[in-house]
Design a protein around this motif. Sequence first.
Motif, PDB file in Angstrom:
ATOM      1  N   GLU A  31     -31.759  88.675  29.702  1.00  0.00           N
ATOM      2  CA  GLU A  31     -31.194  87.823  30.936  1.00  0.00           C
ATOM      3  C   GLU A  31     -29.849  87.115  30.481  1.00  0.00           C
ATOM      4  O   GLU A  31     -29.053  86.734  31.576  1.00  0.00           O
ATOM      5  CB  GLU A  31     -32.669  86.856  30.967  1.00  0.00           C
ATOM      6  N   ARG A  32     -30.144  86.830  29.677  1.00  0.00           N
ATOM      7  CA  ARG A  32     -28.763  85.893  29.072  1.00  0.00           C
ATOM      8  C   ARG A  32     -27.334  86.732  29.291  1.00  0.00           C
ATOM      9  O   ARG A  32     -26.331  86.095  29.834  1.00  0.00           O
ATOM     10  CB  ARG A  32     -28.499  85.649  28.208  1.00  0.00           C
ATOM     11  N   TRP A  33     -27.121  88.205  28.921  1.00  0.00           N
ATOM     12  CA  TRP A  33     -26.066  89.380  29.190  1.00  0.00           C
ATOM     13  C   TRP A  33     -26.493  89.878  30.331  1.00  0.00           C
ATOM     14  O   TRP A  33     -25.015  89.279  31.044  1.00  0.00           O
ATOM     15  CB  TRP A  33     -26.654  90.236  28.255  1.00  0.00           C
ATOM     16  N   ALA A 122     -21.978  96.185  27.204  1.00  0.00           N
ATOM     17  CA  ALA A 122     -20.915  95.754  25.580  1.00  0.00           C
ATOM     18  C   ALA A 122     -21.686  94.281  25.187  1.00  0.00           C
ATOM     19  O   ALA A 122     -22.296  94.715  23.968  1.00  0.00           O
ATOM     20  CB  ALA A 122     -19.532  95.244  25.874  1.00  0.00           C
ATOM     21  N   GLY A 123     -23.060  93.306  25.275  1.00  0.00           N
ATOM     22  CA  GLY A 123     -22.948  92.957  24.478  1.00  0.00           C
ATOM     23  C   GLY A 123     -24.800  93.121  24.431  1.00  0.00           C
ATOM     24  O   GLY A 123     -25.504  91.930  24.159  1.00  0.00           O
ATOM     25  N   LEU A 124     -24.936  94.268  25.214  1.00  0.00           N
ATOM     26  CA  LEU A 124     -26.383  95.136  24.762  1.00  0.00           C
ATOM     27  C   LEU A 124     -26.160  95.619  23.531  1.00  0.00           C
ATOM     28  O   LEU A 124     -27.215  96.210  23.373  1.00  0.00           O
ATOM     29  CB  LEU A 124     -27.280  95.488  25.614  1.00  0.00           C
ATOM     30  N   TRP A 125     -24.863  96.062  23.255  1.00  0.00           N
ATOM     31  CA  TRP A 125     -24.606  97.288  22.770  1.00  0.00           C
ATOM     32  C   TRP A 125     -24.665  97.433  21.150  1.00  0.00           C
ATOM     33  O   TRP A 125     -25.978  97.651  20.265  1.00  0.00           O
ATOM     34  CB  TRP A 125     -23.079  97.842  22.678  1.00  0.00           C
ATOM     35  N   ASP A 126     -24.747  96.445  20.458  1.00  0.00           N
ATOM     36  CA  ASP A 126     -25.132  96.203  19.187  1.00  0.00           C
ATOM     37  C   ASP A 126     -27.029  96.233  18.998  1.00  0.00           C
ATOM     38  O   ASP A 126     -27.284  97.032  17.870  1.00  0.00           O
ATOM     39  CB  ASP A 126     -25.493  94.143  17.974  1.00  0.00           C
TER      40      ASP A 126
END
Length: 152
Positions: A31-33, A122-126
Amino acid sequence: MTGVPRRVCPGYVTCGDCSTSIAARAYQALERWQWQARGMDVRAELADASTGMAPGRIAAFGCGATVPASWPPDGALIDFDSDLLARAGAERPGAPRVHAIGIHTPYPDEYFDRVVISSRLAGLWDQHGELLLAEARRIGREVHVPLLHLAR
């Protein structure tokens, strides 16, 4: 029995005396991303990925709200933000739409000639990168990842 027991709920596992489940923390991060990525425009990435491609099936993981004019009318649109997916789908009424991150999709093996994983992920990639690549490689013969400058 010694130590703090782990509590197990249907679909969730919590650790020790923590009341926040692993799934809930992952959903909060998503949700933040989602809010951070809401303004990202990936039209150039999608246009670049589809330029020069022979006619065939293409899909975008993280399509965003708007797709480029060069995007095939039946190119699949996949996004984790349902509002943006609806906007992109309104531009392309004939395009299949899937509300998902891209970890699990309803498509059979090698259904697409190319799958694009946009920088909206990108923000979920890790946390999800390996799973996204695995799913893209499963459903696509070729994978284009502008975020990583990778190609398969």
